[in-house]
Design a protein around this motif. Structure first.
Motif, mmCIF file in Angstrom:
data_model
loop_
_atom_site.group_PDB
_atom_site.id
_atom_site.type_symbol
_atom_site.label_atom_id
_atom_site.label_comp_id
_atom_site.label_asym_id
_atom_site.label_seq_id
_atom_site.Cartn_x
_atom_site.Cartn_y
_atom_site.Cartn_z
ATOM 1 N N GLY A 126 6.138 -45.961 -10.953
ATOM 2 C CA GLY A 126 7.153 -46.636 -10.148
ATOM 3 C C GLY A 126 8.072 -47.544 -10.935
ATOM 4 N N HIS A 127 8.005 -47.476 -12.269
ATOM 5 C CA HIS A 127 8.910 -48.326 -13.051
ATOM 6 C C HIS A 127 10.316 -47.737 -13.066
ATOM 7 C CE1 HIS A 127 8.427 -45.664 -16.674
ATOM 8 N NE2 HIS A 127 9.634 -46.144 -16.963
ATOM 9 N N ILE A 128 11.297 -48.601 -13.192
ATOM 10 C CA ILE A 128 12.685 -48.211 -13.363
ATOM 11 C C ILE A 128 13.249 -48.998 -14.543
ATOM 12 C CG2 ILE A 128 13.161 -47.517 -10.990
ATOM 13 C CD1 ILE A 128 14.269 -50.372 -10.554
ATOM 14 N N VAL B 135 5.425 -44.845 -1.919
ATOM 15 C CA VAL B 135 5.489 -46.299 -1.810
ATOM 16 C C VAL B 135 6.933 -46.741 -1.593
ATOM 17 C CG1 VAL B 135 5.148 -48.490 -3.016
ATOM 18 C CG2 VAL B 135 3.406 -46.705 -3.164
ATOM 19 N N ALA B 136 7.839 -46.208 -2.397
ATOM 20 C CA ALA B 136 9.251 -46.603 -2.320
ATOM 21 C C ALA B 136 9.856 -46.332 -0.954
ATOM 22 C CB ALA B 136 10.054 -45.882 -3.401
ATOM 23 N N GLU C 253 6.235 -53.229 -3.487
ATOM 24 C CA GLU C 253 5.017 -53.212 -4.288
ATOM 25 C C GLU C 253 5.282 -52.651 -5.686
ATOM 26 O OE1 GLU C 253 2.016 -51.024 -2.288
ATOM 27 O OE2 GLU C 253 1.772 -52.464 -0.654
ATOM 28 N N LEU C 254 6.320 -51.821 -5.807
ATOM 29 C CA LEU C 254 6.674 -51.217 -7.088
ATOM 30 C C LEU C 254 8.113 -51.564 -7.454
ATOM 31 C CD1 LEU C 254 5.146 -47.630 -6.701
ATOM 32 C CD2 LEU C 254 4.215 -49.560 -8.003
ATOM 33 N N PRO C 255 8.415 -51.584 -8.741
ATOM 34 C CA PRO C 255 9.790 -51.888 -9.163
ATOM 35 C C PRO C 255 10.843 -51.022 -8.486
ATOM 36 C CG PRO C 255 8.334 -51.993 -11.052
ATOM 37 C CD PRO C 255 7.495 -51.493 -9.903
ATOM 38 N N VAL C 256 10.564 -49.729 -8.307
ATOM 39 C CA VAL C 256 11.553 -48.830 -7.715
ATOM 40 C C VAL C 256 11.987 -49.278 -6.326
ATOM 41 C CG1 VAL C 256 9.817 -47.256 -6.754
ATOM 42 C CG2 VAL C 256 12.113 -46.402 -7.276
ATOM 43 N N GLY C 257 11.107 -49.953 -5.606
ATOM 44 C CA GLY C 257 11.432 -50.393 -4.251
ATOM 45 C C GLY C 257 12.153 -51.722 -4.190
ATOM 46 N N ARG C 258 12.431 -52.299 -5.348
ATOM 47 C CA ARG C 258 13.091 -53.610 -5.397
ATOM 48 C C ARG C 258 14.576 -53.506 -5.723
ATOM 49 N NH1 ARG C 258 8.328 -55.827 -9.348
ATOM 50 N NH2 ARG C 258 6.591 -55.340 -7.919
ATOM 51 N N VAL C 259 15.085 -52.290 -5.790
ATOM 52 C CA VAL C 259 16.490 -52.092 -6.155
ATOM 53 C C VAL C 259 17.193 -51.255 -5.093
ATOM 54 C CG1 VAL C 259 18.056 -51.045 -7.840
ATOM 55 C CG2 VAL C 259 16.062 -52.320 -8.616
#
Length: 241
Positions: free
Chosen positions: A146-148, A206-207, A214-220
């Motif tokens: 899940g990293h970006i 998750v995204a 919960e994961l970086p991908v979902g924060r953008v």
């Protein structure tokens, strides 16, 4: 108002081809109304395949790439000639065949600079601040975790107001990276995720689930549009196919 669009395709090649076609159209539309634009590229298998697909698409000849500022979401802090460099991969896949304005190609520093990782981050942050880019489109790949860019799960949130960070201990080699932050990525009008592969299905779930952050991908997210270009294997847990 921001919206999310999910474009589903059968395989990685279709993701790349359709991303390229959509990007050509979007660049054409933007350049009709703006003197220059800012586009952020991504590395990774499907990200580079998308650039190769754009290179092979004859419609790209109608785009004045000399008016396009090019950036990268992150970069491996290695020699400029290293095959690990996202910028070098992009050059080989596409950029060497375009008429670019060299002053509008904004590569992260390499170790050729002689700077420490932290010094390189500071220098590039100063460059970003001098240009003050407004990102029209950001392309982002995603790792199975899940990293970006080089924003990894379990890492502390960058300080507010910081747009460029040094990552000295990437869980994926090479260890030293330079990366734009969540704040920088979230400043873009549009964010396009290009994702393929069965190893991505958990992170995609998750995204697109109830707790995406919960994961970086979902924060953008893009200010106006967040768009997914995703293949059937990556979307299995969400779409069942």
């Amino acid at each position: 108002m921001s919206k999310t669009v999910v474009n589903r395709f059968k395989d990685a090649a279709s993701v790349a081809e359709n991303t390229a076609s959509a990007l050509i159209k979007k660049l054409h539309d933007l350049l009709e109304i703006k003197p220059e634009i800012h586009l952020m590229l991504t590395g990774g298998t499907v990200g580079i395949a998308s650039l190769a697909a754009l290179n092979a698409n004859s419609d790209r000849s109608g785009i004045d790439f000399g008016r396009v500022n090019l950036w990268w979401g992150d970069e491996r802090y290695v020699e400029s000639s290293s095959a690990d460099r996202n910028a070098l991969q992009a050059k080989n896949a596409l950029l060497k065949n375009l008429q670019l304005d060299a002053t509008k190609v904004h590569e992260f520093p390499s170790t050729d600079s002689g700077l420490t990782l932290e010094q390189a981050a500071t220098e590039f942050a100063e460059h970003v601040n001098s240009v003050k880019p407004h990102f029209d489109i950001i392309l982002l790949g995603m790792g199975p975790d899940g990293h970006i860019a080089s924003l990894f799960p379990g890492k502390p949130e960058p300080t507010a107001g910081v747009w460029v960070i040094a990552e000295s201990d990437s869980p994926k080699p090479p260890a030293q990276r330079l990366s734009f932050t969540y704040e920088a990525l979230n400043s873009a009008d549009e964010v396009w995720f290009v994702v393929s592969g069965a190893d991505k299905q958990d992170a995609v779930a998750v995204a697109m689930g109830d707790n995406p952050t919960e994961l970086p991908v979902g924060r953008v997210h893009g200010i106006t549009l967040t768009q997914w270009f995703i293949d059937s294997t990556a979307g299995t847990k969400v779409f069942g196919c």
